[in-house]
Write a protein that holds these residues in place. Structure first.
Motif, PDB file in Angstrom:
ATOM      1  N   ARG A  20       0.829  -1.207   0.000  1.00 39.88           N
ATOM      2  CA  ARG A  20       0.000   0.000   0.000  1.00 39.88           C
ATOM      3  C   ARG A  20       0.866   1.262   0.000  1.00 39.88           C
ATOM      4  O   ARG A  20       0.609   2.199  -0.765  1.00 39.88           O
ATOM      5  CB  ARG A  20      -0.917  -0.017   1.233  1.00 39.88           C
ATOM      6  CG  ARG A  20      -1.869   1.157   1.322  1.00 39.88           C
ATOM      7  CD  ARG A  20      -2.816   1.004   2.507  1.00 39.88           C
ATOM      8  NE  ARG A  20      -3.614  -0.207   2.400  1.00 39.88           N
ATOM      9  CZ  ARG A  20      -4.487  -0.600   3.324  1.00 39.88           C
ATOM     10  NH1 ARG A  20      -4.643   0.105   4.430  1.00 39.88           N
ATOM     11  NH2 ARG A  20      -5.186  -1.709   3.155  1.00 39.88           N
ATOM     12  N   ALA A  23       2.370   1.795  -3.457  1.00 38.79           N
ATOM     13  CA  ALA A  23       1.398   2.302  -4.431  1.00 38.79           C
ATOM     14  C   ALA A  23       1.170   3.795  -4.258  1.00 38.79           C
ATOM     15  O   ALA A  23       1.115   4.547  -5.241  1.00 38.79           O
ATOM     16  CB  ALA A  23       0.079   1.538  -4.288  1.00 38.79           C
ATOM     17  N   SER A  27       2.060   6.702  -6.997  1.00 40.33           N
ATOM     18  CA  SER A  27       1.005   7.596  -7.472  1.00 40.33           C
ATOM     19  C   SER A  27       1.347   9.059  -7.232  1.00 40.33           C
ATOM     20  O   SER A  27       0.816   9.946  -7.894  1.00 40.33           O
ATOM     21  CB  SER A  27      -0.332   7.257  -6.789  1.00 40.33           C
ATOM     22  OG  SER A  27      -0.321   7.652  -5.422  1.00 40.33           O
ATOM     23  N   HIS A  63       2.108  -6.586  -8.151  1.00 43.24           N
ATOM     24  CA  HIS A  63       1.352  -5.835  -9.160  1.00 43.24           C
ATOM     25  C   HIS A  63      -0.051  -6.397  -9.346  1.00 43.24           C
ATOM     26  O   HIS A  63      -0.964  -5.696  -9.789  1.00 43.24           O
ATOM     27  CB  HIS A  63       2.106  -5.839 -10.487  1.00 43.24           C
ATOM     28  CG  HIS A  63       2.112  -7.156 -11.193  1.00 43.24           C
ATOM     29  ND1 HIS A  63       2.907  -8.210 -10.791  1.00 43.24           N
ATOM     30  CD2 HIS A  63       1.418  -7.594 -12.273  1.00 43.24           C
ATOM     31  CE1 HIS A  63       2.707  -9.237 -11.591  1.00 43.24           C
ATOM     32  NE2 HIS A  63       1.815  -8.894 -12.505  1.00 43.24           N
ATOM     33  N   VAL A  66      -2.808  -4.601  -7.076  1.00 45.90           N
ATOM     34  CA  VAL A  66      -3.082  -3.167  -7.215  1.00 45.90           C
ATOM     35  C   VAL A  66      -4.565  -2.901  -7.441  1.00 45.90           C
ATOM     36  O   VAL A  66      -5.132  -1.963  -6.887  1.00 45.90           O
ATOM     37  CB  VAL A  66      -2.238  -2.568  -8.361  1.00 45.90           C
ATOM     38  CG1 VAL A  66      -2.622  -1.111  -8.611  1.00 45.90           C
ATOM     39  CG2 VAL A  66      -0.752  -2.667  -8.031  1.00 45.90           C
ATOM     40  N   LEU A  80      -4.656   7.298  -7.150  1.00 45.51           N
ATOM     41  CA  LEU A  80      -4.442   5.862  -7.312  1.00 45.51           C
ATOM     42  C   LEU A  80      -5.073   5.359  -8.605  1.00 45.51           C
ATOM     43  O   LEU A  80      -4.501   4.521  -9.303  1.00 45.51           O
ATOM     44  CB  LEU A  80      -5.027   5.093  -6.128  1.00 45.51           C
ATOM     45  CG  LEU A  80      -4.292   5.167  -4.793  1.00 45.51           C
ATOM     46  CD1 LEU A  80      -5.082   4.441  -3.714  1.00 45.51           C
ATOM     47  CD2 LEU A  80      -2.887   4.565  -4.908  1.00 45.51           C
ATOM     48  N   GLU A  84      -2.915   3.875 -11.799  1.00 47.78           N
ATOM     49  CA  GLU A  84      -3.021   2.415 -11.621  1.00 47.78           C
ATOM     50  C   GLU A  84      -2.091   1.641 -12.550  1.00 47.78           C
ATOM     51  O   GLU A  84      -1.374   0.730 -12.120  1.00 47.78           O
ATOM     52  CB  GLU A  84      -4.464   1.962 -11.844  1.00 47.78           C
ATOM     53  CG  GLU A  84      -4.649   0.462 -11.637  1.00 47.78           C
ATOM     54  CD  GLU A  84      -6.112   0.028 -11.743  1.00 47.78           C
ATOM     55  OE1 GLU A  84      -6.376  -1.181 -11.605  1.00 47.78           O
ATOM     56  OE2 GLU A  84      -6.984   0.898 -11.976  1.00 47.78           O
ATOM     57  N   ILE A  87       1.563   2.111 -11.557  1.00 47.96           N
ATOM     58  CA  ILE A  87       1.866   1.374 -10.325  1.00 47.96           C
ATOM     59  C   ILE A  87       2.081  -0.101 -10.636  1.00 47.96           C
ATOM     60  O   ILE A  87       3.052  -0.715 -10.183  1.00 47.96           O
ATOM     61  CB  ILE A  87       0.730   1.549  -9.297  1.00 47.96           C
ATOM     62  CG1 ILE A  87       0.620   3.015  -8.856  1.00 47.96           C
ATOM     63  CG2 ILE A  87       0.967   0.653  -8.078  1.00 47.96           C
ATOM     64  CD1 ILE A  87      -0.631   3.316  -8.054  1.00 47.96           C
ATOM     65  N   GLU A  88       1.182  -0.671 -11.437  1.00 49.55           N
ATOM     66  CA  GLU A  88       1.290  -2.082 -11.793  1.00 49.55           C
ATOM     67  C   GLU A  88       2.600  -2.375 -12.529  1.00 49.55           C
ATOM     68  O   GLU A  88       3.320  -3.324 -12.200  1.00 49.55           O
ATOM     69  CB  GLU A  88       0.112  -2.498 -12.668  1.00 49.55           C
ATOM     70  CG  GLU A  88      -1.213  -2.583 -11.935  1.00 49.55           C
ATOM     71  CD  GLU A  88      -2.341  -2.965 -12.860  1.00 49.55           C
ATOM     72  OE1 GLU A  88      -2.140  -2.967 -14.101  1.00 49.55           O
ATOM     73  OE2 GLU A  88      -3.436  -3.278 -12.362  1.00 49.55           O
TER      74      GLU A  88
END
Length: 199
Positions: A20, A23, A27, A63, A66, A80, A84, A87-88
């Motif tokens: 978390r 991520a 972001s 990943h 997410v 987020l 997304e 992040i992945e």
């Protein structure tokens, strides 16, 4: 063995928390690196990735989680949702790279610490070799040995690092930068002496 000493509910909770945090940092525009906030992110990610492996994950995992985080918190944190895909991709790339480092580092760590018992100290020179040659961070070495009651000789680790810095500075002083200066400065002076006066 070092790599089978965890996998508890506490480890799973740490993994979720680290995932978390990773991520949210990504972001916010932070990407894994070896300095500043990027280094903090990389350490958080790698700790979570190590716990994932200890829990039995054999492929990149973070990943894949997410989407659940975005579904749970995306409404309150729209960044987020927007980030997304980034992040992945960042988590997958970093975990793929780190798995190779982790496998190699843990194999060496297991071999070098096999004769140690609770209360012993792991050789700092070897810990530095893991860090400097194989990219295996000191905090992961400490983390892997902690559950066995083994500490790292930080004094010899620091000494090895200082010796490496001295060697690196010596190598730098003989690098192309110095050679360039030896050419550039005489050339600049020569140009000044032959400069055509302005009319």
């Amino acid at each position: 063995m070092t790599r089978t000493t965890q996998g508890s509910p506490g480890g799973r909770a740490r993994q979720r928390g680290s995932g978390r945090s990773s991520a949210f940092l990504i972001s916010d525009g932070v990407l894994p690196s070896n300095e500043g906030r990027g280094y903090v992110l990389r350490r958080i990610m790698r700790r979570a990735m190590r716990h994932a492996q200890l829990l039995g994950a054999r492929e990149p995992l973070m990943h894949r989680l997410v989407w659940a985080l975005v579904r749970e918190m995306g409404q309150a944190y729209p960044d987020l949702v927007r980030a997304e895909k980034l992040i992945e991709e960042t988590l997958q790339l970093e975990e793929t790279r780190f798995r190779k480092t982790l496998e190699r580092g843990l194999s060496i760590l297991d071999e070098k610490s096999s004769s140690l018992k609770k209360g012993d100290m792991f050789d700092g020179d070897t810990a530095f070799t893991l860090y400097d040659t194989y990219g295996f961070p000191l905090d992961l070495t400490q983390d892997a040995l902690k559950s066995r009651g083994i500490s790292v000789d930080l004094a010899s680790f620091t000494d090895a690092m200082e010796k490496q810095k001295v060697k690196a500075r010596a190598s730098w002083s003989g690098s192309g930068d110095t050679a360039s200066e030896n050419i550039w400065f005489p050339l600049r002076e020569k140009t000044r002496r032959h400069r055509v006066p302005r009319l």
